[in-house]
Write a protein that holds these residues in place. Sequence first.
Motif, PDB file in Angstrom:
ATOM      1  N   UNK A 327       2.641  25.173   7.741  1.00  0.00           N
ATOM      2  CA  UNK A 327       3.738  25.603   6.672  1.00  0.00           C
ATOM      3  C   UNK A 327       2.955  26.606   5.999  1.00  0.00           C
ATOM      4  N   UNK A 328       2.375  27.087   5.689  1.00  0.00           N
ATOM      5  CA  UNK A 328       1.818  28.403   4.652  1.00  0.00           C
ATOM      6  C   UNK A 328       1.825  29.268   5.086  1.00  0.00           C
ATOM      7  N   UNK A 329       1.348  29.386   6.776  1.00  0.00           N
ATOM      8  CA  UNK A 329       2.408  30.204   7.909  1.00  0.00           C
ATOM      9  C   UNK A 329       3.463  30.734   7.866  1.00  0.00           C
ATOM     10  N   UNK A 330       4.454  29.400   7.541  1.00  0.00           N
ATOM     11  CA  UNK A 330       6.292  30.232   7.420  1.00  0.00           C
ATOM     12  C   UNK A 330       6.316  30.112   6.109  1.00  0.00           C
ATOM     13  N   UNK A 331       5.700  29.966   5.096  1.00  0.00           N
ATOM     14  CA  UNK A 331       6.015  30.168   4.070  1.00  0.00           C
ATOM     15  C   UNK A 331       6.267  31.320   3.917  1.00  0.00           C
ATOM     16  N   UNK A 332       4.817  32.055   4.253  1.00  0.00           N
ATOM     17  CA  UNK A 332       4.639  33.531   4.035  1.00  0.00           C
ATOM     18  C   UNK A 332       5.280  33.996   4.208  1.00  0.00           C
ATOM     19  N   UNK A 333       5.535  33.857   5.796  1.00  0.00           N
ATOM     20  CA  UNK A 333       6.722  34.535   6.476  1.00  0.00           C
ATOM     21  C   UNK A 333       7.419  34.928   6.420  1.00  0.00           C
ATOM     22  N   UNK A 334       8.147  34.092   5.728  1.00  0.00           N
ATOM     23  CA  UNK A 334       9.819  34.090   4.653  1.00  0.00           C
ATOM     24  C   UNK A 334       9.738  34.933   3.428  1.00  0.00           C
ATOM     25  N   UNK A 335       8.822  35.310   3.365  1.00  0.00           N
ATOM     26  CA  UNK A 335       8.825  35.961   2.216  1.00  0.00           C
ATOM     27  C   UNK A 335       8.137  37.622   2.800  1.00  0.00           C
ATOM     28  N   UNK A 361       6.772  33.290  -6.754  1.00  0.00           N
ATOM     29  CA  UNK A 361       6.867  32.306  -7.230  1.00  0.00           C
ATOM     30  C   UNK A 361       8.218  31.013  -7.123  1.00  0.00           C
ATOM     31  N   UNK A 362       9.282  30.975  -8.126  1.00  0.00           N
ATOM     32  CA  UNK A 362       9.974  30.082  -9.119  1.00  0.00           C
ATOM     33  C   UNK A 362      10.232  29.881  -7.519  1.00  0.00           C
ATOM     34  N   UNK A 363      10.643  30.640  -5.986  1.00  0.00           N
ATOM     35  CA  UNK A 363      10.860  29.822  -4.967  1.00  0.00           C
ATOM     36  C   UNK A 363      10.014  28.580  -4.083  1.00  0.00           C
ATOM     37  N   UNK A 364       8.869  29.157  -4.741  1.00  0.00           N
ATOM     38  CA  UNK A 364       8.073  28.301  -4.143  1.00  0.00           C
ATOM     39  C   UNK A 364       7.575  27.043  -4.726  1.00  0.00           C
ATOM     40  N   UNK A 365       7.479  26.848  -6.227  1.00  0.00           N
ATOM     41  CA  UNK A 365       7.390  25.568  -6.800  1.00  0.00           C
ATOM     42  C   UNK A 365       8.530  24.947  -6.387  1.00  0.00           C
ATOM     43  N   UNK A 366      10.031  25.411  -6.047  1.00  0.00           N
ATOM     44  CA  UNK A 366      10.671  24.285  -5.577  1.00  0.00           C
ATOM     45  C   UNK A 366      10.665  24.242  -4.399  1.00  0.00           C
ATOM     46  N   UNK A 367      10.718  24.622  -3.600  1.00  0.00           N
ATOM     47  CA  UNK A 367       9.953  24.546  -1.824  1.00  0.00           C
ATOM     48  C   UNK A 367       8.956  23.714  -1.975  1.00  0.00           C
ATOM     49  N   UNK A 368       7.658  24.165  -2.019  1.00  0.00           N
ATOM     50  CA  UNK A 368       6.337  23.771  -2.357  1.00  0.00           C
ATOM     51  C   UNK A 368       6.606  21.927  -3.349  1.00  0.00           C
ATOM     52  N   UNK A 369       7.472  21.887  -4.104  1.00  0.00           N
ATOM     53  CA  UNK A 369       7.240  21.074  -4.294  1.00  0.00           C
ATOM     54  C   UNK A 369       8.611  19.782  -3.599  1.00  0.00           C
ATOM     55  N   UNK A 370       9.304  20.056  -3.337  1.00  0.00           N
ATOM     56  CA  UNK A 370      10.070  19.330  -2.746  1.00  0.00           C
ATOM     57  C   UNK A 370       9.193  19.082  -0.933  1.00  0.00           C
ATOM     58  N   UNK A 401       2.014  26.971  -0.498  1.00  0.00           N
ATOM     59  CA  UNK A 401       3.015  26.933   0.155  1.00  0.00           C
ATOM     60  C   UNK A 401       3.101  28.434  -0.805  1.00  0.00           C
ATOM     61  N   UNK A 402       2.627  27.823  -2.725  1.00  0.00           N
ATOM     62  CA  UNK A 402       3.119  28.878  -4.093  1.00  0.00           C
ATOM     63  C   UNK A 402       2.636  29.716  -3.070  1.00  0.00           C
ATOM     64  N   UNK A 403       1.163  29.376  -2.907  1.00  0.00           N
ATOM     65  CA  UNK A 403       0.291  30.736  -2.762  1.00  0.00           C
ATOM     66  C   UNK A 403       0.843  31.224  -1.733  1.00  0.00           C
ATOM     67  N   UNK A 404       1.759  31.110  -0.226  1.00  0.00           N
ATOM     68  CA  UNK A 404       1.585  31.455   0.843  1.00  0.00           C
ATOM     69  C   UNK A 404       3.109  32.033   0.556  1.00  0.00           C
ATOM     70  N   UNK A 428       1.691  38.179  11.145  1.00  0.00           N
ATOM     71  CA  UNK A 428       0.459  37.378  11.967  1.00  0.00           C
ATOM     72  C   UNK A 428      -0.480  38.010  11.147  1.00  0.00           C
ATOM     73  N   UNK A 429      -0.361  38.829  10.382  1.00  0.00           N
ATOM     74  CA  UNK A 429      -2.068  39.348   9.003  1.00  0.00           C
ATOM     75  C   UNK A 429      -1.241  38.492   8.372  1.00  0.00           C
ATOM     76  N   UNK A 430      -0.132  37.618   7.771  1.00  0.00           N
ATOM     77  CA  UNK A 430      -0.640  36.917   6.524  1.00  0.00           C
ATOM     78  C   UNK A 430      -0.326  35.525   7.068  1.00  0.00           C
ATOM     79  N   UNK A 431      -0.037  35.155   8.266  1.00  0.00           N
ATOM     80  CA  UNK A 431      -0.878  34.272   8.770  1.00  0.00           C
ATOM     81  C   UNK A 431      -2.031  33.398   8.989  1.00  0.00           C
ATOM     82  N   UNK A 432      -2.612  34.845   9.511  1.00  0.00           N
ATOM     83  CA  UNK A 432      -4.744  34.803   9.660  1.00  0.00           C
ATOM     84  C   UNK A 432      -5.091  35.190   7.889  1.00  0.00           C
ATOM     85  N   UNK A 433      -4.924  35.391   7.120  1.00  0.00           N
ATOM     86  CA  UNK A 433      -4.919  35.512   5.321  1.00  0.00           C
ATOM     87  C   UNK A 433      -5.194  34.013   5.165  1.00  0.00           C
TER      88      UNK A 433
END
Length: 453
Positions: A327-335, A361-370, A401-404, A428-433
Amino acid sequence: MDYQEYKEYEDYFRKLIEEKQLKELKSCITELNVVDIAEIIEDLDDKDMLLIFRMLPKEISAEVFSHMERYNQVRIVNSITEPELNSIVDELYFDDMIDLLEEVPANVVTKVLANAPVNERKLINEFLRYPEDSAGSIMTIEYVVFKPDMSVRDAMSHIKEIGMDKETIYTCYVENEYKMLIGFVSLRTLVISDEDKKISDIMIDDVVCVNTLDDREDVADKFKKYGFIALPVVDGEYRLCGIITFDDIMDVVEEEATEDFHRMAAINPSEHAYLDQSTWELAKNRIPWLLVLMISATLTSGIIENYNYIIAQFLILTAFIPMITDTGGNSGSQSSTVIIRALATGEINLSDAFKVVFKEIRVALICGGILSFVNFMRMIFVSKVEFGISLLVSLTMLVTVVLSKFLGAALPMLAKKINIDPAIMASAVITTIIDSVVLIIYFNLAVRLLPII
């Protein structure tokens, strides 16, 4: 012409060659568009490609040659005689000739230079010295230039005299006695103007131009911004050196987009087409980043080892690690994908960094909350997981999700700031971090929320 038609023509050409019906072959070829001819014969072997190429009339062969991939142009050059090479080079536009000479072996360049007139030889050497990614390396000298004191009548006569040898006549440039660019005039303006008017009376002196050493990506941005079909190129003293046409910059845009896609997938970019690369070359472009990402992924193993005492008490925690990290990798990749694309197209600039990060961050709060709420309900009512662990996993997902999305927005902007290609900071890089950081958050929350002995 679609792929199926190409294959039918290709098979038909092979059949005619086998049956030695060369007259029919020549008749068929010359009826096709030069772009289609180039694409069809590129898939033939060297012998058949050369046979068909030599059948083409002189005025068509050079145009077909200019539309071929660079690799296939070199195949032709390596197979033809010196007089044939000189004949092709003579018919090519100057910028196409320079592109070819940058790819062929040094001995071929020497042959071309030896047969070129002194003035042209000097120009060729000058163009070959421009940096590969500069505006100077893709400009052409085939343009129409006027003096300000010329009349419209004389200007039109000048176009009729030399226009056939120029890449474009729709925009003509005006330079003074010192060869400094002072304006431009469109063909439309010339056609509708009084024949006795001076060029200085009808020209536009607000000229958008680029420098010979400007980066090709900056040139592409100017084409997109102003919508021109050509841009003049000047040197440090504002002397007109050449022009860049829209078709040339389209090639640059395609190359840059391909390069970004490769970097986003953690692959070193290559100048050659996929089918033109050997298996070893493809592997060589992928191994470096795979090694880097594999070694950096060992951090994840180290983090898990460090929290073995928690896992020993709550083995079920390991079952949710893939879901959280994915979920973190997918969220970070989207952004990161959205931000990298926006940076490339000029939709956002470094000055927009705060607004971009705040919005993500606002998008992340909505996505992460849901996502957290749905996951919590699933774990409680479907998987029957105890409340504490359900809360831990769902809370971790929200933070993840917020951090990603924060990192997915911030890292490409940071890369741009320090003059690194933002495309490197892709999935790839975002997911690893994120994998490493998320595991630390996960287990630290576990320490606080679960009754660890």
